[in-house]
Scaffold this motif. Sequence first.
Motif, PDB file in Angstrom:
ATOM      1  N   ARG A 184       0.828  -1.201   0.000  1.00  0.00           N
ATOM      2  CA  ARG A 184       0.000   0.000   0.000  1.00  0.00           C
ATOM      3  C   ARG A 184       0.865   1.255   0.000  1.00  0.00           C
ATOM      4  O   ARG A 184       0.512   2.269  -0.613  1.00  0.00           O
ATOM      5  N   GLY A 185       2.010   1.184   0.672  1.00  0.00           N
ATOM      6  CA  GLY A 185       2.930   2.319   0.662  1.00  0.00           C
ATOM      7  C   GLY A 185       3.438   2.624  -0.728  1.00  0.00           C
ATOM      8  O   GLY A 185       3.497   3.795  -1.138  1.00  0.00           O
ATOM      9  N   PHE A 186       3.792   1.589  -1.487  1.00  0.00           N
ATOM     10  CA  PHE A 186       4.214   1.765  -2.871  1.00  0.00           C
ATOM     11  C   PHE A 186       3.089   2.378  -3.691  1.00  0.00           C
ATOM     12  O   PHE A 186       3.312   3.270  -4.519  1.00  0.00           O
ATOM     13  N   GLU A 187       1.881   1.867  -3.481  1.00  0.00           N
ATOM     14  CA  GLU A 187       0.740   2.371  -4.250  1.00  0.00           C
ATOM     15  C   GLU A 187       0.458   3.838  -3.929  1.00  0.00           C
ATOM     16  O   GLU A 187       0.139   4.624  -4.831  1.00  0.00           O
ATOM     17  N   ARG A 188       0.571   4.215  -2.660  1.00  0.00           N
ATOM     18  CA  ARG A 188       0.352   5.608  -2.288  1.00  0.00           C
ATOM     19  C   ARG A 188       1.392   6.523  -2.920  1.00  0.00           C
ATOM     20  O   ARG A 188       1.069   7.634  -3.363  1.00  0.00           O
ATOM     21  N   LEU A 189       2.632   6.063  -2.954  1.00  0.00           N
ATOM     22  CA  LEU A 189       3.676   6.849  -3.621  1.00  0.00           C
ATOM     23  C   LEU A 189       3.357   6.992  -5.100  1.00  0.00           C
ATOM     24  O   LEU A 189       3.498   8.079  -5.671  1.00  0.00           O
ATOM     25  N   GLY A 190       2.903   5.897  -5.712  1.00  0.00           N
ATOM     26  CA  GLY A 190       2.526   5.960  -7.123  1.00  0.00           C
ATOM     27  C   GLY A 190       1.364   6.903  -7.369  1.00  0.00           C
ATOM     28  O   GLY A 190       1.357   7.666  -8.335  1.00  0.00           O
ATOM     29  N   GLU A 191       0.380   6.877  -6.467  1.00  0.00           N
ATOM     30  CA  GLU A 191      -0.775   7.779  -6.598  1.00  0.00           C
ATOM     31  C   GLU A 191      -0.354   9.236  -6.423  1.00  0.00           C
ATOM     32  O   GLU A 191      -0.848  10.125  -7.132  1.00  0.00           O
ATOM     33  N   TRP A 192       0.561   9.485  -5.479  1.00  0.00           N
ATOM     34  CA  TRP A 192       1.067  10.847  -5.266  1.00  0.00           C
ATOM     35  C   TRP A 192       1.814  11.345  -6.498  1.00  0.00           C
ATOM     36  O   TRP A 192       1.626  12.486  -6.940  1.00  0.00           O
ATOM     37  N   LEU A 193       2.640  10.485  -7.067  1.00  0.00           N
ATOM     38  CA  LEU A 193       3.381  10.861  -8.276  1.00  0.00           C
ATOM     39  C   LEU A 193       2.436  11.102  -9.450  1.00  0.00           C
ATOM     40  O   LEU A 193       2.647  12.018 -10.248  1.00  0.00           O
ATOM     41  N   LYS A 201      -0.598  12.251  -9.343  1.00  0.00           N
ATOM     42  CA  LYS A 201      -1.227  13.569  -9.176  1.00  0.00           C
ATOM     43  C   LYS A 201      -0.239  14.695  -9.445  1.00  0.00           C
ATOM     44  O   LYS A 201      -0.546  15.667 -10.142  1.00  0.00           O
ATOM     45  N   LYS A 202       0.956  14.574  -8.880  1.00  0.00           N
ATOM     46  CA  LYS A 202       1.941  15.643  -8.994  1.00  0.00           C
ATOM     47  C   LYS A 202       2.467  15.822 -10.413  1.00  0.00           C
ATOM     48  O   LYS A 202       2.906  16.916 -10.786  1.00  0.00           O
ATOM     49  N   THR A 203       2.426  14.761 -11.199  1.00  0.00           N
ATOM     50  CA  THR A 203       2.936  14.841 -12.572  1.00  0.00           C
ATOM     51  C   THR A 203       1.827  15.070 -13.596  1.00  0.00           C
ATOM     52  O   THR A 203       2.082  15.059 -14.800  1.00  0.00           O
ATOM     53  N   GLY A 204       0.603  15.268 -13.120  1.00  0.00           N
ATOM     54  CA  GLY A 204      -0.506  15.554 -14.031  1.00  0.00           C
ATOM     55  C   GLY A 204      -0.957  14.373 -14.849  1.00  0.00           C
ATOM     56  O   GLY A 204      -1.414  14.528 -15.983  1.00  0.00           O
ATOM     57  N   ASN A 205      -0.840  13.168 -14.271  1.00  0.00           N
ATOM     58  CA  ASN A 205      -1.238  11.950 -14.992  1.00  0.00           C
ATOM     59  C   ASN A 205      -2.446  11.273 -14.344  1.00  0.00           C
ATOM     60  O   ASN A 205      -2.553  10.049 -14.336  1.00  0.00           O
ATOM     61  N   LYS A 225       3.756   5.482 -18.950  1.00  0.00           N
ATOM     62  CA  LYS A 225       4.831   6.326 -18.418  1.00  0.00           C
ATOM     63  C   LYS A 225       5.128   6.122 -16.944  1.00  0.00           C
ATOM     64  O   LYS A 225       6.175   6.563 -16.462  1.00  0.00           O
ATOM     65  N   GLY A 226       4.260   5.467 -16.207  1.00  0.00           N
ATOM     66  CA  GLY A 226       4.543   5.203 -14.798  1.00  0.00           C
ATOM     67  C   GLY A 226       5.835   4.425 -14.602  1.00  0.00           C
ATOM     68  O   GLY A 226       6.495   4.555 -13.561  1.00  0.00           O
ATOM     69  N   PHE A 245      -1.004   4.046 -14.393  1.00  0.00           N
ATOM     70  CA  PHE A 245       0.202   4.688 -13.877  1.00  0.00           C
ATOM     71  C   PHE A 245       0.727   3.998 -12.621  1.00  0.00           C
ATOM     72  O   PHE A 245       1.917   3.679 -12.521  1.00  0.00           O
ATOM     73  N   VAL A 246      -0.143   3.779 -11.626  1.00  0.00           N
ATOM     74  CA  VAL A 246       0.294   3.218 -10.349  1.00  0.00           C
ATOM     75  C   VAL A 246       0.819   1.806 -10.525  1.00  0.00           C
ATOM     76  O   VAL A 246       1.891   1.453 -10.013  1.00  0.00           O
TER      77      VAL A 246
END
Length: 236
Positions: free
Chosen positions: A89-98, A100-104, A163-164, A110-111
């Motif tokens: 879940r930690g990996f997934e949260r980082l992926g979700e944050w990225l 959002k921050k990268t506009g994807n 691109k993820g 992506f995740v």
Amino acid sequence: MPGLGTIFNVAAIIAGGILGCTVGSRVPERVRQTLMSANAVAVIFLGIGGTLAKMLTFSEGRFDTIGTMMMIGSLAIGGVIGELLNLERGFERLGEWLRKKTGNTKDAQFVDAFVTASLTVCIGAMAIVGSIEDGLFANHAILFAKGVLDFVIVLVMAASMGKGCAFAAIPVGIVQGTMTLLSSLMRSVMTDVVINNISYIGSILIFCVGINLFFGKKIRVANLLPALLIAGLWTI
């Protein structure tokens, strides 16, 4: 210059991700599906090959297995620790944050692409040994070789998953960069036996990544990552 190997490795992953996305957008869906299957099979056999290389010995005309208790114990104990910490879940949260921050935010893959690619290129003895050699002796050869392999792997993954995959460069940079900085401390404990144990379990986890690529998410591989630490500590 210490750290150059990791810098090259990170750049290779980014380049592979960018090129894969560029090519992937021009490739028909059925071709991308075939690429995904081909990549999954390749990752599975990388895992099998690495595992058998550490698991089997040949003497007196027959094969014997070694380290089976270490394997079972490391995976079992590591899996319990990983589940309690919920690393997946930690990996997934980082992926979700990225994402959002990268506009994807519209990229549904992506995740999964980020998590799968990160686990594929972060696990393995090359990352550990290469980082130590890079930090202690400024010997970049292992990480240069790993960078070339990661370039190809991420290129194929990005062509089929998106691109993820390119953002796998972030955990690789953090993990290998940290090990390079701490290499003087790690060198004393990273004996051949410890490295072999970590490589043994790492290859099994790579096999699990391939299974997920081919059959869909069946195994929470990130939650098995503590097994690498248990394998390293097993000789103690």
